[in-house]
Write a protein that holds these residues in place. Structure first.
Motif, PDB file in Angstrom:
ATOM      1  N   SER A   1       0.994  -1.293  -0.236  1.00  0.00           N
ATOM      2  CA  SER A   1      -0.029   0.204   0.010  1.00  0.00           C
ATOM      3  C   SER A   1       0.879   1.304   0.070  1.00  0.00           C
ATOM      4  O   SER A   1       0.436   2.060  -0.660  1.00  0.00           O
ATOM      5  CB  SER A   1      -0.888   0.045   1.203  1.00  0.00           C
TER       6      SER A   1
ATOM      7  N   GLN B   1      -7.417   0.717  -0.844  1.00  0.00           N
ATOM      8  CA  GLN B   1      -7.851  -0.568  -0.045  1.00  0.00           C
ATOM      9  C   GLN B   1      -9.107  -0.356   0.421  1.00  0.00           C
ATOM     10  O   GLN B   1      -9.381   0.388   0.970  1.00  0.00           O
ATOM     11  CB  GLN B   1      -6.808  -0.794   0.896  1.00  0.00           C
TER      12      GLN B   1
ATOM     13  N   ASP C   1      -5.376  -1.223  -5.070  1.00  0.00           N
ATOM     14  CA  ASP C   1      -4.933  -1.896  -3.818  1.00  0.00           C
ATOM     15  C   ASP C   1      -5.855  -2.895  -3.396  1.00  0.00           C
ATOM     16  O   ASP C   1      -6.856  -2.547  -2.944  1.00  0.00           O
ATOM     17  CB  ASP C   1      -4.679  -0.625  -2.862  1.00  0.00           C
TER      18      ASP C   1
HETATM   19 MG   LIG Z   1      -2.085  -2.758   2.169  1.00  0.00          MG
END
Ligand SMILES: [Mg+2]
Ligand SMILES: Nc1ncnc2c1ncn2[C@@H]1O[C@H](COP(=O)(O)OP(=O)(O)O)[C@@H](O)[C@H]1O
Length: 204
Positions: free
Chosen positions: A47, A77, A153
């Motif tokens: 990330s 994400q 992500d």
């Molecule tokens: Mg991550």
């Protein structure tokens, strides 16, 4: 044609108690139209890499070269939709932030929503959508600013396997149809998006 080049990227987070070396020695090149999956265990810095690419985190050292005229679109994400904004308003967010909310761009977003099966939900709120639909909205929000490279992500990790399969297939088609390049990160090699990616990069 090369559109992105990353060299010796490094990131150290400084917390009150300690330093965390989140990314070290990461180098990578992306070709136009390429779909790359970066795979590595949780906590290995995936990330962080994407956040540095889209300037949400500063890098500690190294070099990121985005070639002229190439724009990046980041899908964080989780779907991170705003519950108090309608589907359309969620999708217009990036355009608002970039002060680029023209009627033409709004029409483009509405067209994407219609093309990808969300016509009846344009004015609905996220809480009325299924998990798969939320992910599609999140992707359309990312596509709204017409990025050349999508940064995804762990795109569908919150979904059950069946839904993930269906949505991944949708999203793959969307990416191909809209002629995008993509970098996705995942910890899960059973991720259907991982299975359809063209290039795999093992990180750590
Ligand atoms: Mg991550
Ligand atoms: N804002 C932050 N402050 C301090 N440490 C962080 C921060 N974000 C991430 N980290 C740490 O950096 C490392 C990499 O995190 P992350 O990039 O989220 O990994 P991944 O996405 O691969 O799971 C982890 O050890 C994580 O705890």
């Amino acid at each position: 044609m090369k559109i992105l080049e990353i060299k010796d990227l490094k990131k150290t987070y400084h917390t009150k108690k300690r330093e965390i070396l989140a990314v070290d020695n990461f180098s990578f090149e992306l070709e136009k139209g390429e779909f790359v999956a970066i795979v590595g265990p949780s906590g290995c810095g995936k990330s962080t890499i994407l956040k540095m690419l889209c300037n949400l985190e500063n890098k500690s050292s190294g070099n990121i070269a985005v070639f002229p005229g190439i724009n990046l679109g980041y899908m964080p994400q989780g779907d991170s939709l705003f519950e108090w904004r309608s589907v359309l308003k969620n999708c217009l967010l990036g355009l608002e932030i970039k002060h680029n909310l023209t009627k033409e761009n709004e029409n483009y977003v509405i067209k994407l929503l219609k093309t990808y099966g969300l016509e009846d939900f344009i004015n609905a709120y996220p809480s009325n959508l299924s998990g798969g639909m939320r992910q599609r909205v999140s992707l359309i929000r990312t596509l709204a600013t017409k990025p050349d490279i999508l940064l995804l992500d762990e795109p569908f990790s919150a979904l059950d396997y069946q839904t993930r399969l269906a949505v991944s297939d949708d999203v793959y088609k969307i990416i191909k149809k809209e002629k995008k390049s993509a970098i996705m990160v995942t910890h899960d090699i059973s991720d259907p998006m991982f299975q359809i990616s063209m290039t795999v990069l093992n990180y750590k």
